[in-house]
Enzyme design. Structure first.
Site, PDB file in Angstrom:
ATOM      1  N   MET A  77      -1.468  -6.049   5.172  1.00  0.00           N
ATOM      2  CA  MET A  77      -0.206  -5.343   4.967  1.00  0.00           C
ATOM      3  C   MET A  77       0.311  -4.689   6.256  1.00  0.00           C
ATOM      4  O   MET A  77      -0.405  -4.574   7.243  1.00  0.00           O
ATOM      5  CB  MET A  77      -0.371  -4.286   3.878  1.00  0.00           C
ATOM      6  CG  MET A  77      -0.716  -4.859   2.514  1.00  0.00           C
ATOM      7  SD  MET A  77      -0.946  -3.586   1.252  1.00  0.00           S
ATOM      8  CE  MET A  77       0.726  -2.953   1.090  1.00  0.00           C
ATOM      9  N   HIS A  78       1.555  -4.236   6.185  1.00  0.00           N
ATOM     10  CA  HIS A  78       2.195  -3.341   7.156  1.00  0.00           C
ATOM     11  C   HIS A  78       2.570  -3.996   8.479  1.00  0.00           C
ATOM     12  O   HIS A  78       3.223  -3.364   9.310  1.00  0.00           O
ATOM     13  CB  HIS A  78       1.323  -2.111   7.457  1.00  0.00           C
ATOM     14  CG  HIS A  78       0.720  -1.454   6.272  1.00  0.00           C
ATOM     15  ND1 HIS A  78       1.467  -1.014   5.205  1.00  0.00           N
ATOM     16  CD2 HIS A  78      -0.579  -1.170   5.961  1.00  0.00           C
ATOM     17  CE1 HIS A  78       0.656  -0.466   4.297  1.00  0.00           C
ATOM     18  NE2 HIS A  78      -0.576  -0.573   4.734  1.00  0.00           N
ATOM     19  N   ASP A 233      -2.950  -7.640   0.527  1.00  0.00           N
ATOM     20  CA  ASP A 233      -4.342  -8.029   0.329  1.00  0.00           C
ATOM     21  C   ASP A 233      -5.062  -7.206  -0.732  1.00  0.00           C
ATOM     22  O   ASP A 233      -5.831  -7.752  -1.536  1.00  0.00           O
ATOM     23  CB  ASP A 233      -5.110  -8.009   1.643  1.00  0.00           C
ATOM     24  CG  ASP A 233      -4.936  -6.712   2.438  1.00  0.00           C
ATOM     25  OD1 ASP A 233      -4.281  -5.761   1.952  1.00  0.00           O
ATOM     26  OD2 ASP A 233      -5.448  -6.657   3.571  1.00  0.00           O
TER      27      ASP A 233
END
EC number: 2.7.1.17
Length: 480
Positions: A77-78, A233
């Site tokens: 992520m991110h 995830d």
């Protein structure tokens, strides 16, 4: 057949399952992370495409391979993938564990309504502050940025030709209204971004598009292939472990550490530094406490001692011992829950001339476990209830560490039976849902339990005292 792709930080894993959800074959490909400056963590998105091609080549010839009907991507992520108007990558992806945008994160976090709408503190690892950093330090690139995609959404673009992302992954950007599940104009404006720079949004179990014909031909797939929205995830791991409703959860002893629980509604509490994100299925959310370095702390100790983590911990055996004299604060890369500090740093205390490498390893395992207890306590402050948890991740292979963690958390920890139950399986399940439209409750089921590790009643009190001391040291570090 359904294919789940787990796009990890250090490698990609592809899992092929049949129409009953049974794993048939898997493949992996590795790649590197670049750290050009302290606190920076970047990756070339082109390596993900290469890794995917390598994995598909390994899978060709597996039973039923050519009959794949659905694919979903679970991604770290991110991350920020910046594309120009022709969908060309403008710079390396800035990853989740990059802390260069700490100042921008603090500014966004202090902006009116940002926490209320996003449901979270704006952490330096989130996507929005990364773009503010690019605006200030790489203005030419920022001016050319037509789209910003998360890593999983970038693979979705490669697979479908469409800019599309799912809710669970997008919830970690600080641009999404996490309660309402759509892009927030207020959050975008606060981050100096526009709606047209965002991908389209779908639920993780919904169709995001069809596989491009040229890829189907290259990979030897015969029929139309649906690409699902996919997931971040941890949401995908929740789908793989069947964590769908309130009270269910897992603790992950991976590179980073996670204590995650599903929530039946939206219950944000940003002050706890708990992450509150959309789940990969409609009208569900999940919350998690996150520590940035878990098994990575033991890997670090292995690097500086020249010994493998398995070698460092081999002498501990299986019988849990009382807390050691050496203590360790596991803040090698700063910390998220509960401290929200990119500058927090770890260290040992209580060293003496008699201290051994095994003592250091034991202290690391205890410190990481105390950090996960911090995450659990933060979740409880939001109203989340957990009576037991699955335990997953590479660290769960250590029987000693699991006994230690169960005792420090004061929770029974349940081992899934050997087999698939992580993010790749969760992604394959989402692909199946996007194709069949089945009830998620019938597909996203929990794995069979192999055994349960209870807390050690003889050592509970001593580890409770150890945790109290750990919290005091952590509070002092945060105040520096």
């Amino acid at each position: 057949m359904y294919l789940g792709i787990d796009l990890g930080t250090s490698g990609l894993r592809a899992l092929l399952t049949d129409d009953t959800g049974r794993p048939v074959a898997s493949a992996e490909a590795q790649y590197d992370v670049q750290t050009p400056h302290p606190g920076w963590s970047e990756q070339d998105p082109g390596t993900w495409i290469t890794a995917l091609d390598q994995a598909m080549a390994q899978l060709q010839g597996s039973p039923g391979y050519s009959d794949i009907r659905g694919i979903a991507v679970a991604g770290h992520m991110h991350g920020a993938v910046l594309l120009d108007s022709g969908d060309q990558v403008l710079r390396p992806c800035i990853l989740w564990n990059d802390t260069r945008s700490a100042a921008e994160a603090a500014e966004l976090d202090a902006t009116a309504q940002v926490r209320d709408l996003s449901g979270n503190i704006v952490f330096p690892g989130f996507t929005a502050p990364k773009l503010l950093w690019v605006q200030r330090h790489e203005p030419e690139i920022f001016a050319r940025t037509a789209k910003v995609l998360l890593p999983a959404a970038y693979l979705n673009l490669h697979l479908t030709g469409r800019h599309v992302a799912d809710m669970s992954d997008s919830a970690g950007t600080s641009w999404l209204d996490v309660g309402a599940r759509y892009w927030s104009d207020h959050l975008l404006e606060a981050g100096q971004m526009r709606r047209d720079q965002m991908p389209d949004l779908v639920e993780g179990c919904a169709a995001a598009g069809r596989l491009r014909p040229e890829l189907a031909s290259r990979w030897g797939l015969t029929g139309p292939v649906t690409i699902a929205g996919g997931a971040g995830d941890n949401a995908a791991a929740a789908c793989g472990t069947g964590v769908m409703t309130a009270g269910q959860g897992f603790v992950s002893l991976g590179t980073s550490g996670v204590v995650l629980t599903a929530r039946d509604g939206f219950h944000p509490d940003p002050a706890t530094a708990v992450h509150t994100f959309c789940h990969a299925i409609p009208e569900r959310w999940y919350q998690m406490g996150v520590m940035l370095s878990a098994t990575d702390c033991l890997n670090w100790l292995g690097r500086i001692t020249g010994r493998s983590p398995a070698d460092l911990t081999a002498g501990l055996g299986d019988q849990l011992r009382p807390p050691g004299e050496v203590t360790f604060m596991p803040y090698l890369s700063g910390e998220r829950t509960p401290h929200n500090s990119a500058n927090l740093r770890g260290g040992f205390d209580g060293l003496s001339i008699a201290t051994t490498a095994e003592d250091l390893a034991r202290a690391v395992m205890e410190g990481v476990s105390y950090g996960l207890r911090d995450c659990l306590e933060a979740l409880r402050k939001t109203g989340a209830q957990l009576d037991s948890c699955l335990v997953i991740g590479g660290g769960s292979k250590s029987a000693y560490w699991v006994k230690l963690l169960a005792t420090i958390l004061n929770l029974p920890l349940q081992f899934p039976k050997d087999g698939e139950f992580g993010a790749a399986l969760g992604a394959a399940r989402l692909a199946r849902l996007a194709v069949t439209g089945e009830d998620p409750a019938e597909v996203l089921t929990a794995p069979e339990r192999a055994m349960t590790v209870p807390p050690d009643p003889q050592l509970r009190a001593s580890y409770e005292a150890g945790y109290a001391a750990f919290r005091k040291r952590g509070a002092k570090l945060t105040l520096r």
